[in-house]
Design a protein around this motif. Structure first.
Motif, PDB file in Angstrom:
ATOM      1  N   VAL A 171       0.858  -1.182   0.000  1.00  0.00           N
ATOM      2  CA  VAL A 171       0.000   0.000   0.000  1.00  0.00           C
ATOM      3  C   VAL A 171       0.896   1.234   0.000  1.00  0.00           C
ATOM      4  O   VAL A 171       1.786   1.370   0.849  1.00  0.00           O
ATOM      5  N   PHE A 172       0.661   2.123  -0.961  1.00  0.00           N
ATOM      6  CA  PHE A 172       1.369   3.393  -1.049  1.00  0.00           C
ATOM      7  C   PHE A 172       0.407   4.498  -0.652  1.00  0.00           C
ATOM      8  O   PHE A 172      -0.670   4.626  -1.231  1.00  0.00           O
ATOM      9  N   MET A 173       0.803   5.310   0.321  1.00  0.00           N
ATOM     10  CA  MET A 173      -0.116   6.315   0.863  1.00  0.00           C
ATOM     11  C   MET A 173       0.530   7.693   0.922  1.00  0.00           C
ATOM     12  O   MET A 173       1.645   7.852   1.409  1.00  0.00           O
ATOM     13  N   GLY A 174      -0.190   8.683   0.415  1.00  0.00           N
ATOM     14  CA  GLY A 174       0.177  10.068   0.635  1.00  0.00           C
ATOM     15  C   GLY A 174      -0.537  10.549   1.882  1.00  0.00           C
ATOM     16  O   GLY A 174      -1.631  10.070   2.196  1.00  0.00           O
ATOM     17  N   VAL A 175       0.045  11.493   2.591  1.00  0.00           N
ATOM     18  CA  VAL A 175      -0.547  11.948   3.851  1.00  0.00           C
ATOM     19  C   VAL A 175      -0.597  13.471   3.901  1.00  0.00           C
ATOM     20  O   VAL A 175       0.183  14.161   3.234  1.00  0.00           O
ATOM     21  N   GLY A 183       1.909  11.184  14.371  1.00  0.00           N
ATOM     22  CA  GLY A 183       2.035  10.198  13.306  1.00  0.00           C
ATOM     23  C   GLY A 183       1.583  10.762  11.968  1.00  0.00           C
ATOM     24  O   GLY A 183       1.699  11.957  11.705  1.00  0.00           O
ATOM     25  N   PHE A 184       1.035   9.898  11.122  1.00  0.00           N
ATOM     26  CA  PHE A 184       0.510  10.305   9.819  1.00  0.00           C
ATOM     27  C   PHE A 184      -0.947  10.717  10.006  1.00  0.00           C
ATOM     28  O   PHE A 184      -1.743   9.947  10.544  1.00  0.00           O
ATOM     29  N   PHE A 205       3.487  -1.342   3.989  1.00  0.00           N
ATOM     30  CA  PHE A 205       2.910   0.000   4.062  1.00  0.00           C
ATOM     31  C   PHE A 205       4.012   1.006   3.774  1.00  0.00           C
ATOM     32  O   PHE A 205       4.986   1.106   4.534  1.00  0.00           O
ATOM     33  N   VAL A 206       3.867   1.741   2.662  1.00  0.00           N
ATOM     34  CA  VAL A 206       4.861   2.730   2.230  1.00  0.00           C
ATOM     35  C   VAL A 206       4.209   4.104   2.198  1.00  0.00           C
ATOM     36  O   VAL A 206       3.155   4.285   1.576  1.00  0.00           O
ATOM     37  N   VAL A 207       4.824   5.076   2.853  1.00  0.00           N
ATOM     38  CA  VAL A 207       4.313   6.442   2.881  1.00  0.00           C
ATOM     39  C   VAL A 207       5.145   7.318   1.962  1.00  0.00           C
ATOM     40  O   VAL A 207       6.382   7.271   1.996  1.00  0.00           O
ATOM     41  N   LEU A 208       4.461   8.112   1.129  1.00  0.00           N
ATOM     42  CA  LEU A 208       5.107   9.056   0.222  1.00  0.00           C
ATOM     43  C   LEU A 208       4.804  10.460   0.728  1.00  0.00           C
ATOM     44  O   LEU A 208       3.654  10.907   0.667  1.00  0.00           O
ATOM     45  N   LYS A 220      -7.042  13.916  12.563  1.00  0.00           N
ATOM     46  CA  LYS A 220      -7.136  12.494  12.922  1.00  0.00           C
ATOM     47  C   LYS A 220      -5.892  11.733  12.467  1.00  0.00           C
ATOM     48  O   LYS A 220      -5.384  11.932  11.364  1.00  0.00           O
ATOM     49  N   THR A 221      -5.405  10.853  13.331  1.00  0.00           N
ATOM     50  CA  THR A 221      -4.247  10.018  13.019  1.00  0.00           C
ATOM     51  C   THR A 221      -4.665   8.803  12.193  1.00  0.00           C
ATOM     52  O   THR A 221      -5.654   8.143  12.498  1.00  0.00           O
ATOM     53  N   ILE A 222      -3.882   8.519  11.159  1.00  0.00           N
ATOM     54  CA  ILE A 222      -4.081   7.316  10.344  1.00  0.00           C
ATOM     55  C   ILE A 222      -3.252   6.167  10.908  1.00  0.00           C
ATOM     56  O   ILE A 222      -3.738   5.050  11.093  1.00  0.00           O
ATOM     57  N   ALA A 223      -1.989   6.443  11.173  1.00  0.00           N
ATOM     58  CA  ALA A 223      -1.062   5.430  11.687  1.00  0.00           C
ATOM     59  C   ALA A 223       0.124   6.149  12.315  1.00  0.00           C
ATOM     60  O   ALA A 223       0.363   7.325  12.062  1.00  0.00           O
ATOM     61  N   SER A 224       0.865   5.426  13.142  1.00  0.00           N
ATOM     62  CA  SER A 224       2.072   6.004  13.742  1.00  0.00           C
ATOM     63  C   SER A 224       3.222   5.942  12.748  1.00  0.00           C
ATOM     64  O   SER A 224       3.180   5.183  11.766  1.00  0.00           O
TER      65      SER A 224
END
Length: 265
Positions: A171-175, A183-184, A205-208, A220-224
């Protein structure tokens, strides 16, 4: 140099970098640290930037502020393109990946059209349209249902229900924001729940996130930070911010920003 001209240069640098130190501005403009601090006080009082310990950052929006896709698409274009290109190495032909909505993930999606036998699950109408319009036989696209947000994400119970039944390789996620404590984060409550379901659907889980996302906090927090397997940032991130991120993150990839202009979405 007149004070107004100097303050204009300071604003330009803060907007370009996202954050800058007093010592850097002093050296750049050839004036004392005290002069820079007075300028920062003036600009902060006018609401044009945020003064922080040792420097200044771009003015942070309220935690529920959610700019539209077009507005966000004009920001940090070169940085987002560098991040997108670096993330492509994490995509394996024949895999199933998830893409959250956003302008960074939209730019990433442009690199996916030639990856063979790829399945893309997304809650972004923009990404789905982009991939469907590919002149090549592009990825198989699965678009979740849901309620549309100002940033063109589909969120809510329908999106969550669809994602809960899926099993994705990455999963690639922009925040919206990335903060050591929060966190995100996202400015949209429903989007947070949908993004959590997307994270849970992936094995990795990959954050961009470009450098301006550091220190920004949505409602709201999505993930740490620790939950991300990899975080891809750009080379314009301040060294002290990068060091702080690396203390928390499992893996950080720094994408080198090109000097060549990149078209905005």
């Amino acid at each position: 140099m007149l004070a107004a001209e100097r303050q204009g240069h300071i604003l330009d640098e803060v907007q370009r970098r996202g954050a800058i130190r007093v010592s850097e501005l002093s050296q750049l403009l050839g004036v004392s640290d005290m002069t820079i601090r007075r300028d920062l006080d003036t600009l902060a009082g006018q609401g044009q930037l945020d003064k922080v310990h040792g420097g200044a950052t771009v003015r942070r929006a309220p935690s529920t502020d959610e700019p539209g896709f077009e507005a966000k698409g004009q920001r940090q274009v070169e940085e987002k393109e560098a991040i997108a290109a670096a993330a492509l190495a994490m995509v394996t032909p024949g895999s199933a990946i998830g893409l959250s909505a956003g302008t960074t993930t939209w730019m990433f999606a442009r690199h996916l059209v030639d990856v063979p036998d790829l399945t893309v699950v997304t809650n972004s109408m923009r990404i789905a349209d982009l991939l469907h319009a590919s002149p090549t036989n592009g990825p198989n696209v699965v678009l979740t249902g849901g309620v549309r947000t100002p940033s063109d994400a589909l969120v809510g119970p329908l999106a969550v229900s669809a994602l809960e039944q899926l099993h994705l390789d990455v999963v690639f996620m922009g925040v919206h924001g990335m903060d050591p404590k929060a966190g995100f984060t996202t400015p949209n409550l429903l989007e947070a729940e949908t993004d959590r379901a997307l994270v849970d659907a992936g094995r990795r889980f990959v954050v961009l996130a470009d450098h301006t996302k550091w220190g920004t906090v949505g409602i709201k927090t999505i993930a740490s930070i620790e939950q991300a397997d990899t975080i891809v940032v750009d080379s314009h991130m301040a060294s002290e911010d990068l060091a702080a991120l690396r203390e928390l993150a499992q893996d950080v990839v720094v994408a080198e920003v090109s000097a060549h202009p990149v078209p905005a979405p």
